[in-house]
Design a protein around this motif. Sequence first.
Motif, mmCIF file in Angstrom:
data_model
loop_
_atom_site.group_PDB
_atom_site.id
_atom_site.type_symbol
_atom_site.label_atom_id
_atom_site.label_comp_id
_atom_site.label_asym_id
_atom_site.label_seq_id
_atom_site.Cartn_x
_atom_site.Cartn_y
_atom_site.Cartn_z
ATOM 1 N N VAL A 1 -0.431 -47.326 4.873
ATOM 2 C CA VAL A 1 0.577 -47.382 3.825
ATOM 3 C C VAL A 1 0.681 -48.831 3.392
ATOM 4 O O VAL A 1 1.613 -49.539 3.701
ATOM 5 C CB VAL A 1 1.936 -46.861 4.339
ATOM 6 C CG1 VAL A 1 2.936 -46.820 3.215
ATOM 7 C CG2 VAL A 1 1.759 -45.492 4.940
ATOM 8 N N GLY A 2 -0.314 -49.301 2.687
ATOM 9 C CA GLY A 2 -0.255 -50.682 2.250
ATOM 10 C C GLY A 2 -1.564 -51.385 2.449
ATOM 11 O O GLY A 2 -1.776 -52.100 3.422
ATOM 12 N N GLN A 3 -2.492 -51.201 1.566
ATOM 13 C CA GLN A 3 -3.734 -51.940 1.563
ATOM 14 C C GLN A 3 -3.614 -53.015 0.495
ATOM 15 O O GLN A 3 -2.639 -53.059 -0.240
ATOM 16 C CB GLN A 3 -4.898 -50.976 1.282
ATOM 17 C CG GLN A 3 -5.027 -49.901 2.359
ATOM 18 C CD GLN A 3 -6.007 -48.820 1.971
ATOM 19 O OE1 GLN A 3 -6.856 -49.044 1.125
ATOM 20 N NE2 GLN A 3 -5.874 -47.661 2.572
ATOM 21 N N PRO A 4 -4.590 -53.918 0.368
ATOM 22 C CA PRO A 4 -4.463 -54.987 -0.606
ATOM 23 C C PRO A 4 -4.141 -54.443 -1.994
ATOM 24 O O PRO A 4 -4.691 -53.442 -2.441
ATOM 25 C CB PRO A 4 -5.841 -55.654 -0.565
ATOM 26 C CG PRO A 4 -6.304 -55.402 0.825
ATOM 27 C CD PRO A 4 -5.805 -54.035 1.165
ATOM 28 N N ARG A 5 -3.236 -55.127 -2.675
ATOM 29 C CA ARG A 5 -2.713 -54.671 -3.952
ATOM 30 C C ARG A 5 -3.796 -54.645 -5.024
ATOM 31 O O ARG A 5 -4.607 -55.529 -5.133
ATOM 32 C CB ARG A 5 -1.574 -55.599 -4.390
ATOM 33 C CG ARG A 5 -0.955 -55.210 -5.726
ATOM 34 C CD ARG A 5 0.190 -56.124 -6.061
ATOM 35 N NE ARG A 5 1.245 -55.971 -5.071
ATOM 36 C CZ ARG A 5 2.304 -56.763 -5.015
ATOM 37 N NH1 ARG A 5 2.426 -57.759 -5.851
ATOM 38 N NH2 ARG A 5 3.215 -56.554 -4.106
ATOM 39 N N PRO B 1 -3.325 -41.594 0.887
ATOM 40 C CA PRO B 1 -3.209 -43.047 0.860
ATOM 41 C C PRO B 1 -2.753 -43.535 -0.511
ATOM 42 O O PRO B 1 -3.027 -42.920 -1.526
ATOM 43 C CB PRO B 1 -4.633 -43.511 1.158
ATOM 44 C CG PRO B 1 -5.502 -42.386 0.703
ATOM 45 C CD PRO B 1 -4.721 -41.140 0.983
ATOM 46 N N PHE B 2 -2.014 -44.603 -0.538
ATOM 47 C CA PHE B 2 -1.730 -45.244 -1.814
ATOM 48 C C PHE B 2 -1.905 -46.743 -1.637
ATOM 49 O O PHE B 2 -1.904 -47.268 -0.529
ATOM 50 C CB PHE B 2 -0.337 -44.885 -2.352
ATOM 51 C CG PHE B 2 0.786 -45.676 -1.737
ATOM 52 C CD1 PHE B 2 1.183 -46.883 -2.269
ATOM 53 C CD2 PHE B 2 1.460 -45.192 -0.627
ATOM 54 C CE1 PHE B 2 2.226 -47.597 -1.719
ATOM 55 C CE2 PHE B 2 2.500 -45.908 -0.070
ATOM 56 C CZ PHE B 2 2.889 -47.114 -0.616
ATOM 57 N N GLU B 3 -2.050 -47.422 -2.748
ATOM 58 C CA GLU B 3 -2.469 -48.815 -2.719
ATOM 59 C C GLU B 3 -1.284 -49.748 -2.907
ATOM 60 O O GLU B 3 -0.295 -49.391 -3.544
ATOM 61 C CB GLU B 3 -3.495 -49.050 -3.828
ATOM 62 C CG GLU B 3 -4.732 -48.188 -3.661
ATOM 63 C CD GLU B 3 -5.502 -48.059 -4.957
ATOM 64 O OE1 GLU B 3 -6.729 -47.984 -4.867
ATOM 65 O OE2 GLU B 3 -4.866 -48.028 -6.018
ATOM 66 N N GLY B 4 -1.380 -50.957 -2.373
ATOM 67 C CA GLY B 4 -0.385 -51.985 -2.626
ATOM 68 C C GLY B 4 0.352 -52.414 -1.383
ATOM 69 O O GLY B 4 0.772 -51.583 -0.580
ATOM 70 N N ARG C 1 0.042 -38.635 12.141
ATOM 71 C CA ARG C 1 -0.859 -39.662 11.615
ATOM 72 C C ARG C 1 -0.296 -41.038 11.942
ATOM 73 O O ARG C 1 0.912 -41.257 11.905
ATOM 74 C CB ARG C 1 -1.009 -39.520 10.100
ATOM 75 C CG ARG C 1 -1.569 -38.186 9.638
ATOM 76 C CD ARG C 1 -1.618 -38.124 8.123
ATOM 77 N NE ARG C 1 -2.532 -39.127 7.590
ATOM 78 C CZ ARG C 1 -2.402 -39.698 6.400
ATOM 79 N NH1 ARG C 1 -1.393 -39.389 5.621
ATOM 80 N NH2 ARG C 1 -3.284 -40.580 5.977
ATOM 81 N N THR C 2 -1.170 -41.956 12.247
ATOM 82 C CA THR C 2 -0.778 -43.337 12.478
ATOM 83 C C THR C 2 -1.074 -44.142 11.220
ATOM 84 O O THR C 2 -2.217 -44.176 10.750
ATOM 85 C CB THR C 2 -1.529 -43.931 13.684
ATOM 86 O OG1 THR C 2 -1.200 -43.169 14.848
ATOM 87 C CG2 THR C 2 -1.127 -45.380 13.911
ATOM 88 N N LEU C 3 -0.059 -44.776 10.671
ATOM 89 C CA LEU C 3 -0.152 -45.517 9.419
ATOM 90 C C LEU C 3 0.292 -46.949 9.645
ATOM 91 O O LEU C 3 1.103 -47.234 10.535
ATOM 92 C CB LEU C 3 0.721 -44.873 8.349
ATOM 93 C CG LEU C 3 0.510 -43.378 8.076
ATOM 94 C CD1 LEU C 3 1.596 -42.865 7.141
ATOM 95 C CD2 LEU C 3 -0.863 -43.135 7.501
ATOM 96 N N THR C 4 -0.204 -47.860 8.845
ATOM 97 C CA THR C 4 0.217 -49.257 8.911
ATOM 98 C C THR C 4 0.618 -49.721 7.523
ATOM 99 O O THR C 4 -0.180 -49.638 6.579
ATOM 100 C CB THR C 4 -0.891 -50.154 9.467
ATOM 101 O OG1 THR C 4 -1.188 -49.766 10.806
ATOM 102 C CG2 THR C 4 -0.441 -51.616 9.479
#
Length: 580
Positions: free
Chosen positions: A9-13, A51-54, A288-291
Amino acid sequence: MAAARPGDVGQPRRAASRHALRDGDRAAPHGAHLRRGQRADARRRGVTAGPFEGDWDHIVVGAGSAGCVLANRLSDDPKRRVLLLEAGGEARHPYLHVPAGFLKTFRDPRFNWNFSTEPGPGVDGRSIHTPRGRVLGGSSAINGHLWVRGSARDFDDWAQAGCRGWSFTDVLPHFRAIEDYRNDAYRAAGGPQHVSDIPQTHPIVAAFLDGAAELGLARNPDYNGARQEGAFTYQRTIRNGARFSAASAFLAPARGRANLRVVTGATVLRIETAQGRATGITFERDGRTLTARAGGDILLAAGAIGTPHLLQVSGLGPAALSQALGVAVVADNPGVGENLQDHYAMRVVHRVTRPVTLNEQARPPRLWWEMARWLVARKGMLAFSPAHAGAFARSRETLEEPDLQFVFTPASYAEEGVTGRLQDTPGMTIGVWQCRPESRGFVRARSADPRQAPAIQPNYLMAEEDRAAAVAGLRLSRRLLGTGALAPWSAEETAPGPQKESEDDLLAYARARGSTVYHLCGTCRMGGDDAPLAPDLRLRGIAGLRVADASVMPRIVSANTNATTMMIAEKAAALVRGGA
């Protein structure tokens, strides 16, 4: 720190990320391939379906009294993207809205962590049930509704202990900013948190107030105002006959913002760090394990138990504890989890001469009538907080300020503690606790697994001063229930019982029958260089991480702690945004 994964929950924007966030009252699932019904279900459950980005600007851990304030105030700036994580669910159940439903949430695992303390040497080796909210609104969704700030001296003492910027003069604007009560030099109207006076006074409550005046405790029109001492009816977080929690006051108005996302059912596993900075939060949701990643401050608002526990299992507490748990040490903060404080209450109970107490109203057929009254008009017994009246008093005249707080209700309970199942016979109860106990305890992780509850040891009644205050409080409670004004209502004392008169007898009763008042605090205190937190609430030894909940209190306030916790969060949001 773990590498970003497709489920993070939060990859490079990326440039399109802000547009992908819009979806009603939460940030949108980044899963356009899902059918409409699946997307709607994901929205209801408060979690992305894919997944979503940002990256986020801020992550808030815990949607209790503090977390709801933080989420509202930080997301008020549309340039800040805020993620709020909560282990519990939505606050939809009727028990969370009917004020009298408090008694039903007391042990309900749907809304409550149901912690227990370690057996205490000062309380006859007992383990004491310790409720903590596990739902949007946290403990403000299951507490007894009372709105009590504390005395000005409480906060001036904080400032004198090294918490610059936390004197009463400093914090009063933040108390006023959150409050909707009335306008004067100490109070304010128009803030998010509605506070109300009791709508009608039960005749036994009126007699209690008259009796307190007989003992020199004059009626105080506002114990949250210029002075604390005196007798009064309690102010409550009840609006139009229904509970008005922090989720109602702060989170509900903010959930339509595109830059705020609320994720329920999120069990936080650890704080991610890299190069001396907190960079994200790893949590579990639906298996699910999310970061989630944060470019700005991460704010911990998981409470006096949850916050130190999370720090410890993340290697940010005492190094010796981390090593014993097999957790890599990120920063050594020996004070994390120490300094636990709580109010420990005893009760004095009288049987009442006439069947006019809440005990009778809570049984059919009268209960059915009360339920109908609440459903139709939000009035009646179900619209009341458990404690109707109270007092702040000094146990001896030589003290400068009150050292005892009292709660009074025209009801009596069958279980230990101040609240519980109502008795079958008419009764009235006064509960009492020491305002500023000296006993100190701890919260310590038992294992590296964050899902295992920590050891909680408040060390009730271990300080000699606390034991003396317990006895003094019981004696003054007896005097308050033995006034001429209450004489027509009182049949006999049923607890502790008239045979318990000596100091040893009363102390034995306090040890055997006392209980928590659910005001745990102090386990990640702010202060000077020896404290885990600086006065700006930053955790020492790591950048990008602040704490903003009851755990930051260096010393417990002479009050119920919900109002002060919300003030702390209000000030924390101002600090993050660059104000005071």
